[in-house]
Scaffold this active site. Structure first.
Site, short mmCIF file in Angstrom:
data_model
loop_
_atom_site.label_atom_id
_atom_site.label_comp_id
_atom_site.label_asym_id
_atom_site.label_seq_id
_atom_site.Cartn_x
_atom_site.Cartn_y
_atom_site.Cartn_z
N SER A 66 7.95 -13.46 -46.93
CA SER A 66 6.76 -13.78 -48.14
C SER A 66 6.94 -12.41 -48.91
O SER A 66 5.97 -12.59 -49.91
CB SER A 66 5.43 -13.65 -47.35
OG SER A 66 5.06 -14.89 -46.72
N SER B 239 -1.32 -13.76 -47.88
CA SER B 239 -0.11 -14.28 -47.85
C SER B 239 -0.09 -15.90 -47.50
O SER B 239 0.72 -16.43 -46.59
CB SER B 239 0.87 -13.67 -46.89
OG SER B 239 2.17 -13.89 -47.03
N LYS C 196 6.60 -13.97 -52.49
CA LYS C 196 5.15 -13.93 -53.35
C LYS C 196 4.99 -12.99 -54.50
O LYS C 196 4.27 -13.43 -55.44
CB LYS C 196 4.10 -14.02 -52.39
CG LYS C 196 4.15 -15.31 -51.29
CD LYS C 196 3.09 -15.46 -50.41
CE LYS C 196 2.97 -16.67 -49.59
NZ LYS C 196 3.95 -16.50 -48.19
#
Length: 341
Positions: free
Chosen positions: A117, A174, A120
């Site tokens: 993640s 997230s 992101k």
């Protein structure tokens, strides 16, 4: 006889004068030629061969632009040791002194890594550049078509939520469903278009070891980056105040309208244990922002921008730790150095 001698002497003086002037002119021409040659050489690009490494690559075109790309960045040739800092197994890590443009520690700086993640950060960068944060987004079935164990904020098809709320869910919690909704909306209905924008932004930042295939970081063999490229990405994101404001939050409550018209709220805790108090940073270290990431293939990952007692900024990155306790233990080893470097 005397007149003849005077004439001879005059001719000889004139001859000597002309010869002297000729020598001076020749010397001046030589000096001018040397100056012009040096000036021409100075304006020509430095010649690189294909073995020149630039951010871990060996491409001649990149070598020619390396100095420009690196002008305000930390750079390093490879592994850099630092007393008291160790990594285990396949962990990759680095500590960058932003103010002095110095790489203090690194392991596997340019090796292919799965970002989970941490992806992101790039999703946020593209959204900050192209999204309308006031836009109301209607969630579609494709936004929530994720695996059952995927990190989501629980949105459902037909829910309506403001883009700024999705942006908070993306960075605080997230949330993968938020990432998909952002990507589809900003990509004019196409997540693939948004991913192309992510890769174009990566190229513009000099992230030569990175390729994205999705906006959330769920594992794909063709979705990868490097420790150094994460530094480039985070360094760029931290220039945006909205990014730093959100990534310092320990929690956030999103507000949205469900498909049946009901107003709803959801409390979301940050995934960064420094922010939630589950882990403590070393004394004198302030967390300015960053991003977590965890998948089976990527391990436990964390990229942070911090500052020391003197307000000096650092970027610290750990990838592929075997679990979260080891991730924060390793991160603290790095952060301990920001007040002693």
């Amino acid at each position: 006889m005397k007149c003849t001698n005077k004439s001879e002497r005059r001719r000889q003086r004139n001859k000597n004068l002309l010869m002297g002037m000729g020598v001076v002119i020749v010397v001046l021409l030589i000096v001018l030629a040397v100056v012009l040659i040096k000036k021409k050489d100075a304006s020509m690009p430095v010649s690189f061969d294909l073995t020149t490494e630039v951010f871990g690559q060996t491409v001649e075109e990149e070598a020619l632009t390396a100095d420009g790309l690196a002008a305000n960045l930390c750079v390093g040739a490879g592994d850099t040791a630092l007393d008291g800092v160790e990594t285990q197994g396949d962990e990759r890590a680095a500590l960058f002194d932003i103010q002095n443009k110095t790489l203090l520690f690194s392991k596997s700086l340019y090796e292919k890594s799965y970002p989970a993640s941490i992806t992101k950060i790039m999703t946020a960068l593209v959204a900050m550049e192209h999204a309308d944060m006031d836009e109301v987004v209607t969630i579609t079935a494709s936004d929530v078509a994720l695996s059952a164990d995927s990190q989501v904020c629980g949105l459902a098809e037909g829910d309506q939520i403001q883009m700024s709320e999705l942006f908070h869910a993306l960075l605080v919690y997230s949330a993968n469903d938020a990432a998909m909704a952002i990507a589809r909306t900003v990509g004019d209905g196409s997540v693939d278009t948004f991913v192309q924008m992510m890769n174009e932004t990566a190229q513009s930042l000099g992230m030569t070891g990175t390729h994205f295939v999705n906006p959330h970081g769920l594992h794909d063999d063709d979705h990868y980056t490097t420790v150094y490229d994460i530094y480039l990405m985070l360094n760029e994101a931290m220039k945006h105040q909205e990014f730093t404001d959100i990534t310092q939050l320990s929690n956030y409550t999103i507000t949205y309208t469900s498909a049946d018209g009901t107003q709803r709220q959801k409390w979301l805790d940050a995934t960064d244990q420094y922010l939630t108090g589950e882990s403590s940073a070393p004394k004198g270290v302030t967390i300015l922002g960053g991003k977590t990431g965890t998948t089976d293939k990527a391990g436990a990952c964390l990229a942070l921008m911090v500052q020391n007692n003197y307000g000096e900024p650092y970027v610290s990155i750990v990838l592929d730790a075997s679990n979260k306790p080891e991730l924060y233990e390793r991160m603290n080893q790095l952060l301990e150095k920001v007040n002693h470097s």
